[in-house]
Design a protein around this motif. Structure first.
Motif, PDB file in Angstrom:
ATOM      1  N   ILE A  24      21.560 -16.397 -34.946  1.00 47.50           N
ATOM      2  CA  ILE A  24      21.301 -15.910 -33.589  1.00 47.50           C
ATOM      3  C   ILE A  24      21.541 -14.407 -33.520  1.00 47.50           C
ATOM      4  O   ILE A  24      20.751 -13.664 -32.923  1.00 47.50           O
ATOM      5  CB  ILE A  24      22.169 -16.664 -32.564  1.00 47.50           C
ATOM      6  N   ALA A  25      22.622 -13.932 -34.145  1.00 53.57           N
ATOM      7  CA  ALA A  25      22.926 -12.503 -34.135  1.00 53.57           C
ATOM      8  C   ALA A  25      21.810 -11.713 -34.801  1.00 53.57           C
ATOM      9  O   ALA A  25      21.427 -10.640 -34.325  1.00 53.57           O
ATOM     10  CB  ALA A  25      24.258 -12.255 -34.853  1.00 53.57           C
ATOM     11  N   THR A  26      21.263 -12.240 -35.884  1.00 53.35           N
ATOM     12  CA  THR A  26      20.163 -11.569 -36.579  1.00 53.35           C
ATOM     13  C   THR A  26      18.932 -11.496 -35.689  1.00 53.35           C
ATOM     14  O   THR A  26      18.271 -10.459 -35.608  1.00 53.35           O
ATOM     15  CB  THR A  26      19.828 -12.309 -37.885  1.00 53.35           C
ATOM     16  N   GLN A  27      18.601 -12.598 -35.017  1.00 59.55           N
ATOM     17  CA  GLN A  27      17.401 -12.608 -34.163  1.00 59.55           C
ATOM     18  C   GLN A  27      17.566 -11.722 -32.939  1.00 59.55           C
ATOM     19  O   GLN A  27      16.615 -11.068 -32.521  1.00 59.55           O
ATOM     20  CB  GLN A  27      17.083 -14.039 -33.744  1.00 59.55           C
ATOM     21  N   LEU A  28      18.769 -11.713 -32.358  1.00 62.31           N
ATOM     22  CA  LEU A  28      18.975 -10.871 -31.181  1.00 62.31           C
ATOM     23  C   LEU A  28      19.031  -9.397 -31.576  1.00 62.31           C
ATOM     24  O   LEU A  28      18.556  -8.540 -30.845  1.00 62.31           O
ATOM     25  CB  LEU A  28      20.260 -11.259 -30.457  1.00 62.31           C
ATOM     26  N   GLY A  29      19.635  -9.080 -32.710  1.00 63.91           N
ATOM     27  CA  GLY A  29      19.750  -7.700 -33.169  1.00 63.91           C
ATOM     28  C   GLY A  29      20.766  -6.925 -32.363  1.00 63.91           C
ATOM     29  O   GLY A  29      20.896  -7.111 -31.151  1.00 63.91           O
ATOM     30  N   GLY A  30      21.522  -6.069 -33.034  1.00 63.12           N
ATOM     31  CA  GLY A  30      22.495  -5.221 -32.337  1.00 63.12           C
ATOM     32  C   GLY A  30      23.722  -5.966 -31.863  1.00 63.12           C
ATOM     33  O   GLY A  30      24.451  -5.463 -31.005  1.00 63.12           O
TER      34      GLY A  30
END
Length: 168
Positions: A24-30
């Motif tokens: 999820i962190a990768t897809q959301l970015g930042g």
């Protein structure tokens, strides 16, 4: 990084699809994995969907039917997998614990029941009882040259290293 309404909705959607916090962190970015986990907990998102690679770990389903004395699968029978570990049978004999005894006969001295004020350099300072009670006292017998306790209390207080290791 601010959690906008769009990012929170995306987080909820990805969480319900069963993605990990890192994914999820990768897809959301930042945003970091820990930030995702923190936000999930603050939003109290507990229900998760399963990804296609994940398989249920709790129950197995077995189906059976009888045709001409042959067993074939037809109806589901639920069997628990993990909870049976708690129903342990204890068939083995209990292990006897080794009791360490002094090598020589030791006579327990009769305490002289001295108060703190009555103690000297040559008296045993082994405490007897509760320090907050009025009956509290010290052994008071003659102490050895090497420490604050009499012979008996020295053997109780100081155990050789090899015996302490065996006791564990």
């Amino acid at each position: 990084m601010n959690w906008t309404d769009e990012r929170v909705e995306m987080l909820k959607k990805l969480w319900s699809e069963g993605l990990s916090a890192s994914q999820i962190a990768t897809q959301l970015g930042g945003v970091s994995r820990n930030a995702v986990i923190g936000k999930v907990h603050r939003l109290k998102l507990s229900a998760r969907g399963r990804t296609s690679s994940a398989q249920p770990r709790v129950k197995k389903t077995v189906t059976t039917t009888t045709v001409k004395a042959t067993v074939r699968p037809t109806r589901p029978v639920t069997m628990t997998v993990g909870a049976n570990a708690l129903a342990t049978q204890f068939d083995a004999e209990p292990i006897a614990r080794q009791v360490m005894r002094p090598q020589e006969n030791v006579v327990i001295p009769i305490s002289r029941k001295l108060t703190l004020i009555q103690l000297t350099e040559r008296t045993c300072k082994w405490p007897n009882g509760d320090p907050l009670s009025e009956e509290f006292n010290f052994c008071g017998n003659e102490a050895g040259e090497n420490g604050p306790y009499c012979g008996y209390h020295s053997k109780v207080a100081y155990q050789p290293v090899s015996e302490r290791r065996r006791a564990r």
